[in-house]
Design an enzyme around this catalytic site. Structure first.
Site, PDB file in Angstrom:
ATOM      1  N   LYS A  54       0.853  -1.184   0.000  1.00  0.00           N
ATOM      2  CA  LYS A  54       0.000   0.000   0.000  1.00  0.00           C
ATOM      3  C   LYS A  54       0.886   1.231   0.000  1.00  0.00           C
ATOM      4  O   LYS A  54       1.727   1.395   0.883  1.00  0.00           O
ATOM      5  CB  LYS A  54      -0.884   0.032   1.244  1.00  0.00           C
ATOM      6  N   ARG A  84      -7.889  -8.743   4.709  1.00  0.00           N
ATOM      7  CA  ARG A  84      -6.847  -7.748   4.970  1.00  0.00           C
ATOM      8  C   ARG A  84      -7.366  -6.566   5.780  1.00  0.00           C
ATOM      9  O   ARG A  84      -6.606  -5.900   6.483  1.00  0.00           O
ATOM     10  CB  ARG A  84      -6.228  -7.263   3.656  1.00  0.00           C
ATOM     11  N   ASN A 144      -6.912  -3.110   9.848  1.00  0.00           N
ATOM     12  CA  ASN A 144      -7.380  -1.771  10.204  1.00  0.00           C
ATOM     13  C   ASN A 144      -7.899  -1.691  11.632  1.00  0.00           C
ATOM     14  O   ASN A 144      -8.464  -0.664  12.030  1.00  0.00           O
ATOM     15  CB  ASN A 144      -8.473  -1.327   9.232  1.00  0.00           C
ATOM     16  N   HIS A 173      -7.598   7.076  12.668  1.00  0.00           N
ATOM     17  CA  HIS A 173      -7.501   8.079  11.604  1.00  0.00           C
ATOM     18  C   HIS A 173      -8.330   9.308  11.930  1.00  0.00           C
ATOM     19  O   HIS A 173      -7.924  10.435  11.649  1.00  0.00           O
ATOM     20  CB  HIS A 173      -7.985   7.483  10.274  1.00  0.00           C
TER      21      HIS A 173
HETATM   22  N1  LIG Z   1       1.561   1.549   3.698  1.00  0.00           N
HETATM   23  C1  LIG Z   1       1.061   0.968   4.768  1.00  0.00           C
HETATM   24  O1  LIG Z   1       0.608  -0.165   4.697  1.00  0.00           O
HETATM   25  C2  LIG Z   1       1.050   1.719   6.068  1.00  0.00           C
HETATM   26  C3  LIG Z   1       0.748   1.046   7.252  1.00  0.00           C
HETATM   27  C4  LIG Z   1       0.809   1.774   8.441  1.00  0.00           C
HETATM   28  C5  LIG Z   1       1.150   3.102   8.437  1.00  0.00           C
HETATM   29  N2  LIG Z   1       1.419   3.728   7.249  1.00  0.00           N
HETATM   30  C6  LIG Z   1       1.800   5.122   7.211  1.00  0.00           C
HETATM   31  O2  LIG Z   1       3.047   5.269   7.879  1.00  0.00           O
HETATM   32  C7  LIG Z   1       3.158   6.601   8.345  1.00  0.00           C
HETATM   33  C8  LIG Z   1       3.670   6.582   9.750  1.00  0.00           C
HETATM   34  O3  LIG Z   1       4.937   5.936   9.745  1.00  0.00           O
HETATM   35  P1  LIG Z   1       6.033   6.319  10.838  1.00  0.00           P
HETATM   36  O4  LIG Z   1       5.421   6.237  12.154  1.00  0.00           O
HETATM   37  O5  LIG Z   1       7.245   5.527  10.526  1.00  0.00           O
HETATM   38  O6  LIG Z   1       6.254   7.872  10.540  1.00  0.00           O
HETATM   39  P2  LIG Z   1       7.491   8.690   9.950  1.00  0.00           P
HETATM   40  O7  LIG Z   1       7.948   8.123   8.686  1.00  0.00           O
HETATM   41  O8  LIG Z   1       7.052  10.102   9.929  1.00  0.00           O
HETATM   42  O9  LIG Z   1       8.618   8.480  11.045  1.00  0.00           O
HETATM   43  C9  LIG Z   1       8.416   9.012  12.331  1.00  0.00           C
HETATM   44  C10 LIG Z   1       9.527   9.983  12.716  1.00  0.00           C
HETATM   45  O10 LIG Z   1      10.684   9.240  13.021  1.00  0.00           O
HETATM   46  C11 LIG Z   1      11.775   9.680  12.257  1.00  0.00           C
HETATM   47  N3  LIG Z   1      12.596   8.515  12.034  1.00  0.00           N
HETATM   48  C12 LIG Z   1      12.274   7.411  11.311  1.00  0.00           C
HETATM   49  N4  LIG Z   1      13.238   6.493  11.445  1.00  0.00           N
HETATM   50  C13 LIG Z   1      14.187   7.018  12.250  1.00  0.00           C
HETATM   51  C14 LIG Z   1      15.416   6.543  12.752  1.00  0.00           C
HETATM   52  N5  LIG Z   1      15.853   5.301  12.495  1.00  0.00           N
HETATM   53  N6  LIG Z   1      16.136   7.367  13.513  1.00  0.00           N
HETATM   54  C15 LIG Z   1      15.685   8.610  13.805  1.00  0.00           C
HETATM   55  N7  LIG Z   1      14.528   9.105  13.396  1.00  0.00           N
HETATM   56  C16 LIG Z   1      13.790   8.305  12.593  1.00  0.00           C
HETATM   57  C17 LIG Z   1      11.163  10.316  11.042  1.00  0.00           C
HETATM   58  O11 LIG Z   1      12.021  11.263  10.472  1.00  0.00           O
HETATM   59  C18 LIG Z   1       9.915  10.935  11.620  1.00  0.00           C
HETATM   60  O12 LIG Z   1      10.225  12.171  12.164  1.00  0.00           O
HETATM   61  C19 LIG Z   1       1.783   7.212   8.220  1.00  0.00           C
HETATM   62  O13 LIG Z   1       1.789   8.112   7.134  1.00  0.00           O
HETATM   63  C20 LIG Z   1       0.882   6.036   7.930  1.00  0.00           C
HETATM   64  O14 LIG Z   1      -0.228   6.397   7.121  1.00  0.00           O
HETATM   65  C21 LIG Z   1       1.370   3.056   6.088  1.00  0.00           C
END
Ligand SMILES: NC(=O)c1ccc[n+]([C@@H]2O[C@H](COP(=O)([O-])OP(=O)(O)OC[C@H]3O[C@@H](n4cnc5c(N)ncnc54)[C@H](O)[C@@H]3O)[C@@H](O)[C@H]2O)c1
Ligand SMILES: NC(=O)c1ccc[n+]([C@@H]2O[C@H](COP(=O)([O-])OP(=O)(O)OC[C@H]3O[C@@H](n4cnc5c(N)ncnc54)[C@H](O)[C@@H]3O)[C@@H](O)[C@H]2O)c1
Ligand SMILES: [Zn+2]
Ligand SMILES: [Zn+2]
Lengths: 379, 379
Positions: B154, B251, B255, B262
């Site tokens: 996704k 799947r 959610n 959300h």
């Molecule tokens: N595609 C999918 O199936 C799916 C599933 C769940 C969530 N998502 C999406 O994922 C996003 C949330 O992901 P997230 O929580 O990783 O957010 P993000 O990518 O914004 O990361 C969170 C924060 O951590 C920092 N960061 C990431 N890795 C780091 C590291 N190793 N060291 C230091 N800082 C680091 C980033 O810069 C950011 O500030 C949302 O947009 C959500 O919609 C997608």
């Protein structure tokens, strides 16, 4: 097809695009639009429909379409984009997608692309990415869209780097080509679409090309030959798409004339100086000319292609483009940015004769540049 | 896994995502990054690779990744986006795609998404639409991305209407989850990702949830339990994705907690007031609470879920969100715009107990509004 005086709806022809779970019909004929309401009702029972179109087409046909759909499906407010290639851009894509979201279009609903290739490519792409994929129906209104762009599921937009560089494969759920919609198309746009009809003959149907040489006046005037030509083109495209949905092989044949054509469109800034089909017309002659240069094709075949396109009033030579189109170097640059370039080597569709096109890989860019330079100096 | 003192690279675990021609590996382990060079070389022999990342991750890990790839593949200049959810927008999408075109990325080349879910969703979507589809590799750097967003294909961006409303299904060609990258992640982000780990237990693995209740301290501290938890999560996600790639059925269980979550993210403007995993944590408690309200689930199960999430320091209640989050009516509006709404009726993931989640269709919006109003007034 009957010419009798009985006041029934004219017969429509249905061509299937056989893609397994993604198969769909192309309905072709004058008045086919009147079938659309019931068909959409079947596709999305209780669903909602949003029409996307451009200003020109809206003026001529939007009311008629809305009337044809009334009572069969619920209509969301239609979205109207400016006419022309420049609407195939990120800005319009975002606007169309956001209007779909404003209207709360859901996964089970339908988008209807009413227009030429521009509207079809843009609305189809918007449908492809809205909620990761909503179904859409093509109602092509230009000849080019009826014989080519509405079939096959290629959708997308342009960037400053070139045409169709961003997009998705997203097959429509249905194509309805009402040939009566073409009555309002300008002669120039009709001719441009005709270049794609000729293309199918040049690729692998010499007898179709021969038929076109004899029938083009009737096709341009309207009447049964027009519908026959459109149906034959749809069958040709459908067959190639069904055998190679994602263009990993034979589908590339449909690019005959397009690599050169795209470069010329880029060189003229995708403006009204050269519309897509005109670029393809010149491009096909260039492809045959280059095939002759390589000793693959008889000069007589190049002349015959050129003569037929010229007869219908299409441009066939770089000299027919008004204004500056840059030098051979810049044309090659446009070609290199084209998505059919793989690992820096050029792939072209060349021909061993009329009806005998083939995919030529590893074409030498330097030699093509030289060929273009010669053609330009003859300008 | 060996605890011995031999100075070899630590063992990595490989989980397959079985999707036929689109199958791929998830490589999990501390130091897995060092395997990436040879693997990319195999995926795209002679090809080019473009890394997309965000400013935070670039600072901590970009050099290390570039070093790991040097000599195995040719690198295009990396693209760095601002950190945070706001980068999942049309503007950044266009910028990333155009940088790919500037670098003349071709169909056979690879995009590497180095970052959390934001970078993965954005870069994956850009790869999906660049030239109608270029392959990409996920190198997740947040816990959330390692256990959830990097697996399953996704991709997408947000609009002002809501999260992930525009996107594509586009499976990665490979996922490499190097757990040592998590060392630089903030505790808050680690906790947020942990909410998704808990989710797998709540959906259909009560014994995994129980193991988490006993092992969370070790998971947070690092060490073997952390890798075990990540690998177990990847196996769970992989199994569900393989059985229902396009979310037409089971799947949707993934959610759990996300419809409420959300809405809360939307209510807080997708800001640092509530990060995704925190919204999911509260959302899961709300989903269990609502299941209790419907008489589907024992109150003790809701309490146990709440207690575990609270133990690790996650928010579990609307009262834990600072500042205004609007009223029940506006929360329901956010839910209605969510893409899991079909034909106006609400679909929720509810639970008959821990490890017994199910898809509940035709949930009454009015009753949910009332439930939210009660929870809000207890705030
Ligand atoms: N595609 C999918 O199936 C799916 C599933 C769940 C969530 N998502 C999406 O994922 C996003 C949330 O992901 P997230 O929580 O990783 O957010 P993000 O990518 O914004 O990361 C969170 C924060 O951590 C920092 N960061 C990431 N890795 C780091 C590291 N190793 N060291 C230091 N800082 C680091 C980033 O810069 C950011 O500030 C949302 O947009 C959500 O919609 C997608
Ligand atoms: N997706 C594909 O497989 C595919 C194939 C070929 C071409 N294309 C794309 O198609 C586009 C060109 O299509 P096109 O030539 O139809 O261009 P177009 O959509 O711009 O239409 C040409 C002009 O005719 C007008 N028009 C269309 N139908 C009309 C009607 N019935 N009455 C009056 N005016 C009408 C339009 O407003 C426009 O001004 C290009 O962007 C090209 O890249 C796509
Ligand atoms: Zn064309
Ligand atoms: Zn999530």
């Amino acid at each position: 097809m009957s010419d009798g005086g009985v006041a029934t709806r004219p017969a429509t022809e249905v061509v299937g695009v056989e893609l397994g779970t993604r198969r769909y019909d192309i309905v072709i004929g004058s008045g086919a639009l009147e079938e659309l309401g019931p068909r959409l009702g079947e596709l999305a029972p209780g669903g909602r429909v949003m029409i996307v179109t451009d200003e020109n087409v809206a003026r001529c046909h939007l009311e008629r379409l809305e009337r044809a759909l009334a009572g069969h499906v619920a209509l969301a407010p239609s979205v109207i984009v400016p006419p022309g290639e420049s609407s195939k851009c990120f800005g319009e894509l975002q606007r169309v997608v956001e209007e779909m979201l404003d209207a709360m279009l859901e996964r089970g609903d339908l988008v209807v692309a009413l227009g030429g290739g521009v509207v079809g490519d843009l609305a189809g792409f918007a449908a492809a990415i809205l909620r990761r994929g909503v179904r859409y129906v093509q109602v092509p209104t230009s000849l080019l869209a009826q014989v080519d762009s509405s079939v096959g599921g290629k959708t997308g937009i342009d960037t400053r780097h070139g045409k169709n560089l961003v997009g998705a494969f997203h097959q429509p759920a249905l194509v309805v080509a009402d040939t009566s919609l073409l009555d309002t198309l300008s002669p120039r746009e009709f001719r441009a679409g005709y270049a794609e009809v000729v293309k199918y003959g040049l690729i692998d149907a010499a007898s179709f090309f021969e038929w076109l040489e004899g029938s083009w006046r009737e096709i341009f005037a309207g009447g049964p030959a027009r519908e026959q030509a459109i149906a034959a083109s749809c069958r040709a495209k459908s067959r190639i798409v069904a055998s190679d949905e994602r263009e990993s092989g034979q589908r590339a044949l449909l690019n005959l004339g397009h690599t050169f054509g795209h470069a010329l469109e880029a060189a003229t800034g995708f403006s009204q100086r050269l519309v897509h089909g005109e670029g393809v017309a010149i491009g096909m002659v260039l492809a045959f000319g280059y095939s002759v240069r390589l000793g693959l094709c008889k000069p007589a075949d190049e002349s015959r292609v050129r003569a037929h396109l010229e007869a219908v009033g299409l441009p066939t030579d770089l000299a027919h483009i008004e204004g500056d189109i840059g030098d051979a170097e810049s044309l090659i640059d446009h070609i290199m940015q084209d998505k059919k370039v793989e690992r820096g080597s050029l792939t072209f569709i060349l021909a061993r004769g009329i009806g005998h096109a083939f995919i030529a890989r590893n074409v030498d860019a330097g030699d093509v540049r030289e060929y273009l330079a010669e053609r330009l100096s003859a300008r």
